[in-house]
Design a protein around this motif. Structure first.
Motif, PDB file in Angstrom:
ATOM      1  N   GLY A  49      20.170  33.389   0.138  1.00 30.77           N
ATOM      2  CA  GLY A  49      19.503  32.253  -0.469  1.00 30.77           C
ATOM      3  C   GLY A  49      19.965  30.922   0.076  1.00 30.77           C
ATOM      4  O   GLY A  49      20.046  29.933  -0.662  1.00 30.77           O
ATOM      5  N   LYS A 236      24.945  37.203  -3.118  1.00 25.96           N
ATOM      6  CA  LYS A 236      23.857  36.228  -3.138  1.00 25.96           C
ATOM      7  C   LYS A 236      23.923  35.390  -4.410  1.00 25.96           C
ATOM      8  O   LYS A 236      23.808  34.176  -4.384  1.00 25.96           O
ATOM      9  CB  LYS A 236      22.497  36.931  -3.048  1.00 25.96           C
ATOM     10  N   LEU A 240      24.782  31.040  -4.922  1.00 21.69           N
ATOM     11  CA  LEU A 240      23.766  30.108  -5.428  1.00 21.69           C
ATOM     12  C   LEU A 240      24.387  29.035  -6.313  1.00 21.69           C
ATOM     13  O   LEU A 240      25.396  29.273  -6.944  1.00 21.69           O
ATOM     14  CB  LEU A 240      22.710  30.884  -6.201  1.00 21.69           C
TER      15      LEU A 240
END
Length: 240
Positions: A49, A236, A240
């Motif tokens: 991401g 992931k 973030l």
């Protein structure tokens, strides 16, 4: 008075990059990304991401420590050490780690022996449950902690880097069941360390590396494209 509640602070980009770097490094060292694996920026940016620019920076860092190769038009791949490089890595480790043993013995304290014994027990358990990544990680940790007893931080850092590259060699040329070092070797080394028997300890460590090299099959691996979404699902969210 300002409220203590509110939106969660954004994670600094530097911390995101470091988390991705460590995730990729661990996956390579633990043989989840074998030598020759393609590391396409687009796929990795989607998994983590982040932008392709961010991924490119991480891949460049991994290339700088020789864990990844960057080739024009072909992109990034997990490094595959050549045969001579593979031999040189273990020869260098043997020279450095054996030469540092007098300092290790001179600084040895009972807690060091306890800590090494715990690592060996954990390594035994990892092998028993066929947990390859854990076995590799614990095998490297034994060597790093053994050398760290000397107090030489520069050498310990170099050994850490070489253990990472050693994992690449074993992934490229080791047998499918080979995960790190043999636990019995580490047990024997610990017993000699406990006795402060420097000459036999040095000889045993040197033989340890020679046996690893003699067990390798110098045949190259093919290129693969791993399932990044499965490998890095947890990382992931952390990035973030």
């Amino acid at each position: 008075m300002k409220s203590k509640t509110g939106p969660q602070e954004a994670i600094p980009q530097q911390d995101k990059d470091e988390a991705i770097y460590q995730a990729l490094m661990n996956a390579i060292v633990e043989h989840q990304l074998p030598p020759g694996s393609k590391l396409p920026e687009e796929a990795l940016s989607g998994v983590f991401g982040v932008s392709r620019t961010g991924i490119r920076k991480v891949l460049q860092r991994l290339a700088a420590v020789q864990m990844v190769t960057l080739t024009p038009k072909r992109g990034a791949q997990v490094a595959t050490p050549g045969v001579e490089e593979a031999r040189d890595i273990f020869t260098t480790r043997s020279l450095m780690e054996c030469a540092n043993l007098p300092a290790v013995v001179a600084h040895l304290q009972p807690p060091h022996l306890v800590a090494l014994g715990k690592l060996i027990a954990q390594e035994d358990q990892a092998h028993a449950r066929q947990d390859g990544p854990a076995a590799i990680r614990l095998s490297a940790a034994f060597h790093i902690q053994l050398q760290a007893i000397s107090g030489n931080q520069v050498l310990t850092g170099m050994v850490t880097s070489l253990t990472q590259r050693s994992s690449l060699v074993i992934a490229a040329y080791g047998a499918p069941w080979q995960h790190g070092c043999r636990c019995n070797d580490h047990t024997h080394l610990l017993e000699l360390l406990r006795q402060r028997a420097l000459p036999p300890l040095t000889a045993a460590l040197q033989q340890h590396f020679e046996q690893i090299v003699s067990s390798l099959h110098f045949e190259r691996s093919g290129e693969t494209l791993p399932d990044f979404a499965r490998l890095f699902a947890a990382e992931k969210g952390a990035a973030l």
